[in-house]
Design a protein around this motif. Structure first.
Motif, short mmCIF file in Angstrom:
data_model
loop_
_atom_site.label_atom_id
_atom_site.label_comp_id
_atom_site.label_asym_id
_atom_site.label_seq_id
_atom_site.Cartn_x
_atom_site.Cartn_y
_atom_site.Cartn_z
N ILE A 42 10.64 -7.06 -2.18
CA ILE A 42 10.46 -6.46 -0.79
C ILE A 42 9.76 -7.40 0.27
CG2 ILE A 42 8.69 -4.96 0.15
CD1 ILE A 42 8.59 -3.62 -2.68
N LYS A 43 9.19 -8.31 -0.18
CA LYS A 43 8.60 -9.50 0.71
C LYS A 43 9.94 -10.03 1.28
CE LYS A 43 6.04 -13.56 1.32
NZ LYS A 43 4.91 -14.52 0.49
N ALA A 44 10.97 -10.48 0.59
CA ALA A 44 12.34 -11.37 0.98
C ALA A 44 12.86 -10.52 1.90
CB ALA A 44 12.75 -11.95 -0.32
N ALA A 45 12.91 -8.98 1.46
CA ALA A 45 13.99 -8.03 2.25
C ALA A 45 13.42 -7.87 3.80
CB ALA A 45 14.18 -6.82 1.56
N VAL A 46 11.94 -7.75 3.75
CA VAL A 46 11.35 -7.62 5.28
C VAL A 46 11.40 -8.76 6.02
CG1 VAL A 46 9.14 -7.26 6.31
CG2 VAL A 46 9.65 -5.75 4.33
N GLU A 47 11.24 -9.84 5.44
CA GLU A 47 11.56 -11.10 6.15
C GLU A 47 13.01 -11.42 6.62
OE1 GLU A 47 9.59 -14.49 3.57
OE2 GLU A 47 7.74 -13.70 4.24
N LEU A 48 13.91 -11.08 5.79
CA LEU A 48 15.19 -11.16 6.10
C LEU A 48 15.71 -10.31 7.05
CD1 LEU A 48 18.01 -12.58 5.22
CD2 LEU A 48 18.62 -10.56 3.76
N LEU A 49 15.12 -9.19 7.01
CA LEU A 49 15.77 -7.92 7.96
C LEU A 49 15.16 -8.17 9.33
CD1 LEU A 49 16.09 -4.91 5.52
CD2 LEU A 49 18.05 -6.43 6.59
N PHE A 50 13.89 -8.24 9.36
CA PHE A 50 13.01 -8.17 10.57
C PHE A 50 12.65 -9.39 11.17
CE2 PHE A 50 12.44 -4.16 8.37
CZ PHE A 50 13.12 -3.34 9.18
N LYS A 51 12.82 -10.53 10.46
CA LYS A 51 12.63 -11.98 10.93
C LYS A 51 11.11 -12.07 11.14
CE LYS A 51 16.89 -12.85 11.65
NZ LYS A 51 17.82 -11.90 10.99
N VAL A 52 10.24 -11.63 10.34
CA VAL A 52 8.99 -11.89 10.41
C VAL A 52 8.22 -12.61 9.25
CG1 VAL A 52 8.54 -10.02 11.86
CG2 VAL A 52 8.42 -9.75 9.28
N LYS A 53 6.93 -12.85 9.33
CA LYS A 53 6.05 -13.43 8.12
C LYS A 53 5.48 -12.49 7.36
CE LYS A 53 7.71 -17.63 8.36
NZ LYS A 53 8.69 -18.22 7.36
N VAL A 54 5.62 -12.42 6.02
CA VAL A 54 4.70 -11.25 5.34
C VAL A 54 3.56 -11.84 4.73
CG1 VAL A 54 4.76 -9.64 3.46
CG2 VAL A 54 6.74 -9.74 5.15
N GLU A 55 2.36 -11.38 4.86
CA GLU A 55 1.24 -11.90 4.21
C GLU A 55 1.21 -11.76 2.61
OE1 GLU A 55 -3.51 -12.55 4.68
OE2 GLU A 55 -2.23 -11.45 6.44
N SER A 56 1.18 -10.16 2.52
CA SER A 56 1.24 -9.31 1.13
C SER A 56 1.90 -8.20 1.39
CB SER A 56 -0.51 -9.33 0.77
OG SER A 56 -0.94 -8.38 1.38
N VAL A 57 2.14 -7.68 -0.24
CA VAL A 57 2.85 -6.36 -0.29
C VAL A 57 2.11 -5.56 -1.33
CG1 VAL A 57 4.84 -5.39 -1.00
CG2 VAL A 57 5.27 -7.41 0.27
N GLN A 58 1.63 -4.46 -0.88
CA GLN A 58 1.26 -3.49 -1.83
C GLN A 58 1.84 -2.49 -2.16
OE1 GLN A 58 -2.26 -2.62 0.69
NE2 GLN A 58 -3.56 -4.19 -0.58
N VAL A 59 2.24 -1.94 -3.36
CA VAL A 59 3.21 -0.90 -3.82
C VAL A 59 2.55 0.04 -4.73
CG1 VAL A 59 5.56 -0.57 -5.33
CG2 VAL A 59 4.82 -2.93 -4.16
N LEU A 60 2.80 1.29 -4.23
CA LEU A 60 2.57 2.60 -5.03
C LEU A 60 3.61 3.37 -5.37
CD1 LEU A 60 2.19 5.46 -3.44
CD2 LEU A 60 0.86 3.97 -2.23
N ASN A 61 3.39 4.01 -6.83
CA ASN A 61 4.27 5.14 -7.00
C ASN A 61 3.74 6.46 -6.85
OD1 ASN A 61 6.51 3.25 -8.20
ND2 ASN A 61 5.02 2.99 -9.73
N GLN A 62 4.41 7.33 -6.13
CA GLN A 62 3.91 8.82 -5.95
C GLN A 62 4.95 9.60 -6.77
OE1 GLN A 62 4.51 9.85 -1.85
NE2 GLN A 62 2.96 11.51 -2.10
N LYS A 63 4.28 10.48 -7.66
CA LYS A 63 4.81 11.19 -8.64
C LYS A 63 5.41 12.58 -7.56
CE LYS A 63 4.11 9.16 -12.16
NZ LYS A 63 4.98 8.25 -12.73
N GLY A 64 6.52 12.99 -8.14
CA GLY A 64 7.16 14.31 -7.25
C GLY A 64 6.28 15.49 -7.94
N LYS A 65 6.10 16.28 -6.74
CA LYS A 65 5.45 17.48 -7.05
C LYS A 65 6.28 18.68 -7.82
CE LYS A 65 2.56 17.43 -2.77
NZ LYS A 65 2.00 17.99 -1.93
#
Length: 98
Positions: A42-65
């Protein structure tokens, strides 16, 4: 990492009231990502697509209702979200990225 894989990791930006408040307060951007995406991808994809520097990534899984569709019981799909913290001074403008 594979360039083709990185181009498909980010599914869509999340545009909601909560995501907007988080973006203003913590300088984070919310994305919907693939179920098997890792933080490094995710960090590499954001840096590649948007040309920005990423500090950290937090991920969550949301269960379907569980929902009813007419007389049938159904289930919404599970969603994996990523909250990406940008380095100070960095910004993503989605209007220019397209």
């Amino acid at each position: 990492m594979n360039q083709e894989r990185l181009m498909t990791v980010l599914v869509a930006p999340i545009v909601s009231e909560k995501a907007t408040m988080v973006a203003e307060k913590n300088e984070q951007v919310a994305f919907r990502v693939l179920q098997d995406a890792t933080k490094d991808e995710i960090k590499a994809a954001v840096e590649l697509l948007f040309k920005v520097k990423v500090e950290s990534v937090q991920v969550l899984n949301q269960k379907g209702k569980q929902k009813r569709f007419g007389r049938f019981n159904g289930r919404r799909r599970n969603v994996r979200k990523a909250y990406v913290s940008l380095m100070p001074g960095q910004e993503i403008n989605f209007a220019e990225a397209i």
